[in-house]
Enzyme design. Structure first.
Site, PDB file in Angstrom:
ATOM      1  N   GLY A 195      36.310  41.691  35.778  1.00  0.00           N
ATOM      2  CA  GLY A 195      37.762  41.753  35.646  1.00  0.00           C
ATOM      3  C   GLY A 195      38.345  40.348  35.683  1.00  0.00           C
ATOM      4  O   GLY A 195      39.308  40.047  34.980  1.00  0.00           O
ATOM      5  N   THR A 196      37.757  39.500  36.489  1.00  0.00           N
ATOM      6  CA  THR A 196      38.225  38.113  36.602  1.00  0.00           C
ATOM      7  C   THR A 196      38.129  37.407  35.253  1.00  0.00           C
ATOM      8  O   THR A 196      39.071  36.748  34.805  1.00  0.00           O
ATOM      9  CB  THR A 196      37.376  37.363  37.657  1.00  0.00           C
ATOM     10  OG1 THR A 196      37.588  37.997  38.922  1.00  0.00           O
ATOM     11  CG2 THR A 196      37.746  35.896  37.744  1.00  0.00           C
ATOM     12  N   GLN A 213      42.494  47.830  39.048  1.00  0.00           N
ATOM     13  CA  GLN A 213      42.579  48.871  40.088  1.00  0.00           C
ATOM     14  C   GLN A 213      43.114  50.187  39.538  1.00  0.00           C
ATOM     15  O   GLN A 213      42.747  51.258  40.010  1.00  0.00           O
ATOM     16  CB  GLN A 213      43.494  48.417  41.242  1.00  0.00           C
ATOM     17  CG  GLN A 213      42.944  47.271  42.068  1.00  0.00           C
ATOM     18  CD  GLN A 213      41.822  47.675  43.005  1.00  0.00           C
ATOM     19  OE1 GLN A 213      41.576  48.869  43.248  1.00  0.00           O
ATOM     20  NE2 GLN A 213      41.120  46.703  43.541  1.00  0.00           N
ATOM     21  N   SER A 258      37.439  46.589  35.124  1.00  0.00           N
ATOM     22  CA  SER A 258      36.224  46.212  35.849  1.00  0.00           C
ATOM     23  C   SER A 258      35.487  47.473  36.288  1.00  0.00           C
ATOM     24  O   SER A 258      36.104  48.392  36.840  1.00  0.00           O
ATOM     25  CB  SER A 258      36.597  45.362  37.063  1.00  0.00           C
ATOM     26  OG  SER A 258      35.439  44.956  37.734  1.00  0.00           O
ATOM     27  N   HIS A 309      33.143  47.953  38.605  1.00  0.00           N
ATOM     28  CA  HIS A 309      32.727  48.208  39.996  1.00  0.00           C
ATOM     29  C   HIS A 309      33.826  48.782  40.889  1.00  0.00           C
ATOM     30  O   HIS A 309      33.580  49.079  42.054  1.00  0.00           O
ATOM     31  CB  HIS A 309      32.106  46.948  40.623  1.00  0.00           C
ATOM     32  CG  HIS A 309      33.079  45.872  40.988  1.00  0.00           C
ATOM     33  ND1 HIS A 309      33.544  45.712  42.269  1.00  0.00           N
ATOM     34  CD2 HIS A 309      33.643  44.881  40.260  1.00  0.00           C
ATOM     35  CE1 HIS A 309      34.351  44.653  42.317  1.00  0.00           C
ATOM     36  NE2 HIS A 309      34.426  44.144  41.096  1.00  0.00           N
ATOM     37  N   THR A 322      24.732  37.586  24.987  1.00  0.00           N
ATOM     38  CA  THR A 322      24.065  38.866  24.727  1.00  0.00           C
ATOM     39  C   THR A 322      24.629  39.947  25.650  1.00  0.00           C
ATOM     40  O   THR A 322      24.721  39.752  26.861  1.00  0.00           O
ATOM     41  CB  THR A 322      22.542  38.716  24.929  1.00  0.00           C
ATOM     42  OG1 THR A 322      22.107  37.668  24.066  1.00  0.00           O
ATOM     43  CG2 THR A 322      21.806  40.007  24.589  1.00  0.00           C
ATOM     44  N   CYS A 341      39.315  39.280  47.927  1.00  0.00           N
ATOM     45  CA  CYS A 341      39.541  37.976  47.291  1.00  0.00           C
ATOM     46  C   CYS A 341      40.536  37.127  48.045  1.00  0.00           C
ATOM     47  O   CYS A 341      40.526  35.914  47.946  1.00  0.00           O
ATOM     48  CB  CYS A 341      40.039  38.163  45.863  1.00  0.00           C
ATOM     49  SG  CYS A 341      38.847  39.033  44.888  1.00  0.00           S
TER      50      CYS A 341
HETATM   51  N1  PLP Z   1      42.233  42.351  39.522  1.00  0.00           N
HETATM   52  C1  PLP Z   1      42.393  43.136  40.602  1.00  0.00           C
HETATM   53  C2  PLP Z   1      43.682  43.845  40.795  1.00  0.00           C
HETATM   54  C3  PLP Z   1      41.341  43.282  41.521  1.00  0.00           C
HETATM   55  O1  PLP Z   1      41.513  44.062  42.596  1.00  0.00           O
HETATM   56  C4  PLP Z   1      40.128  42.594  41.284  1.00  0.00           C
HETATM   57  C5  PLP Z   1      39.017  42.683  42.258  1.00  0.00           C
HETATM   58  O2  PLP Z   1      39.218  42.766  43.443  1.00  0.00           O
HETATM   59  C6  PLP Z   1      40.004  41.807  40.129  1.00  0.00           C
HETATM   60  C7  PLP Z   1      41.075  41.713  39.272  1.00  0.00           C
HETATM   61  C8  PLP Z   1      38.756  41.067  39.830  1.00  0.00           C
HETATM   62  O3  PLP Z   1      37.792  41.919  39.271  1.00  0.00           O
HETATM   63  P1  PLP Z   1      36.235  41.506  39.335  1.00  0.00           P
HETATM   64  O4  PLP Z   1      35.806  41.690  40.752  1.00  0.00           O
HETATM   65  O5  PLP Z   1      35.545  42.432  38.387  1.00  0.00           O
HETATM   66  O6  PLP Z   1      36.146  40.097  38.914  1.00  0.00           O
END
Ligand code: PLP
Length: 374
Positions: free
Chosen positions: A69-70, A178, A199, A201, A237, A320
């Site tokens: 997601g990042t 989320q 994301s 996970h 890949t 985070c």
């Molecule tokens: N955006 C939100 C709202 C999140 O809660 C998170 C992860 O905690 C992320 C982005 C980042 O996703 P990833 O852990 O897949 O990098």
């Protein structure tokens, strides 16, 4: 046995996701290889893309795989800025965005971006503020679908209406990490966005795979250059086994899962009311899977450590931002210092049970009784 209520930080991969992953690893051909093994791998990757795009309400050619997601958030922010910076230098983002949106936006300041934070007090977007802010030519507006600390679900349609109403050329990015599959009206909300981040996970898929929705009329510069995978937008890949697990997990996170989470949340809330002196930090529209409370009388850290020692896992804030001294998201929400200092986030998943919920609430009450300062 661990009792895991930190499902907003990450989730345990579901049996279905693990099975899809194992099957995916058997398809060891490179999806870009022109031979039959490559074609087999590509078919599996494309099937995962079709599933995820369908769930996200976009065309399959608009859904790109990334590693997190990042990465998706970073790519969207930088990409949209490149597309619109000549029309306006303002970048508007909510004051409760995740660091993976906030930080790339801040970096744009070096290129002349003017950052404006859109208030989300009480978990609601201040659209009047946005109406004023957007009058200055803007490149980009970032509004997450659901907040990772309070669970607030933001009104993307209202944001889109303000952007369009002002005749602004600003593009709209939505961090849906989320909210995907969990926020009510998720698909319709995502249709308002030009880009969106996902994301795996957070919904019982695996870590290290994410998604990016990019509207087909937009052509930002490539995010990662190299072999030209993902239509040249994001080389590397593809991790097709993880992509297949992502699709399987997302498909599984349907009505039944949501019902189960809703029921469990209501149960936990009731139990918490019984122990008393608990503040409920609940926005009007929220994910059922994120319950933010202030367990008055005991510091968050103390409660967290006490539960952790018993194998019960929750969080004080997002994984985070847990290294930050001050919880800026809860401050933006409007929570006073005293309630912020004892805030806890309970992340509920369909895999949790009522017995686990009982153990959690009992442990919270005991922790406060033993270690609380009042
Ligand atoms: N955006 C939100 C709202 C999140 O809660 C998170 C992860 O905690 C992320 C982005 C980042 O996703 P990833 O852990 O897949 O990098």
């Amino acid at each position: 046995m661990a009792i895991y209520f930190d499902n907003a930080a990450t989730t345990k991969p579901s049996a279905t996701a693990v099975e899809a992953f194992i099957q995916g690893t058997a398809l060891y051909g490179n999806p870009s290889s022109p031979h039959a093994l490559g074609a087999e791998a590509r078919r599996s990757l494309e099937a995962a893309r079709v599933t995820l795009a369908g769930l996200a309400g976009c065309k399959s050619e608009e859904f790109y795989f990334t590693a997190s997601g990042t990465e998706s958030n970073n790519s969207a922010v930088y990409g949209l800025w490149e597309l619109r910076k000549r029309y306006g230098k303002r970048v508007i983002l909510t004051d409760s965005e995740h660091p993976s949106v906030k930080e790339p936006c801040r970096r744009l300041e070096a290129q002349g971006a003017e950052i404006v934070y859109l208030p989300t007090r009480g978990g609601v977007i201040d659209t009047d503020f946005l109406k004023e802010a957007i009058k200055t030519p803007s490149a980009l507006v970032c509004v997450m679908l659901a907040n990772n600390e309070t669970g607030a679900v933001y009104d993307l349609k209202a944001v889109r209406d303000v952007i369009n109403g002002a005749g602004s050329r600003a593009l709209l990015h939505c961090d849906a990490v989320q909210g995907f599959m969990k926020a009510e009206g998720c698909k319709q909300a995502l249709r308002q966005a030009d880009t969106a981040a996902f994301s795996a996970h957070k919904l019982h898929g695996l870590r290290g795979v994410g998604g990016l929705m990019l509207k087909s009329n937009l052509h930002p510069p490539a995010f990662v250059v190299g072999g030209g995978q993902e239509k040249g937008i994001r080389s590397g890949t593809e991790n097709l086994a993880a992509a297949a697990a992502f699709a399987a997990a997302a498909k599984e996170y349907g009505k039944d899962a949501l019902e189960k989470v809703k029921e469990l949340r209501a149960y936990i809330e009731e139990k918490l009311k019984e122990i008393g002196n608990v503040g409920f930090n609940i926005p009007p529209k929220h994910l059922d899977g994120i319950l933010n409370i202030s367990l008055r009388g005991i510091k968050s850290e103390t409660a967290l450590n006490c539960l952790s020692a018993q194998g019960i896992y929750i969080s004080a804030s997002s994984a985070c931002s847990s290294k930050q001294a001050e919880n800026t998201v809860l401050a933006a929400y409007g929570l006073d210092k005293a309630d912020r200092e004892c805030a806890l986030r309970i992340g509920i998943s369909p895999l949790n049970t009522k017995e686990e919920a009982d153990a959690l609430v009992t442990a919270l009450a005991e922790a406060r009784q033993r270690y609380g300062r009042i």
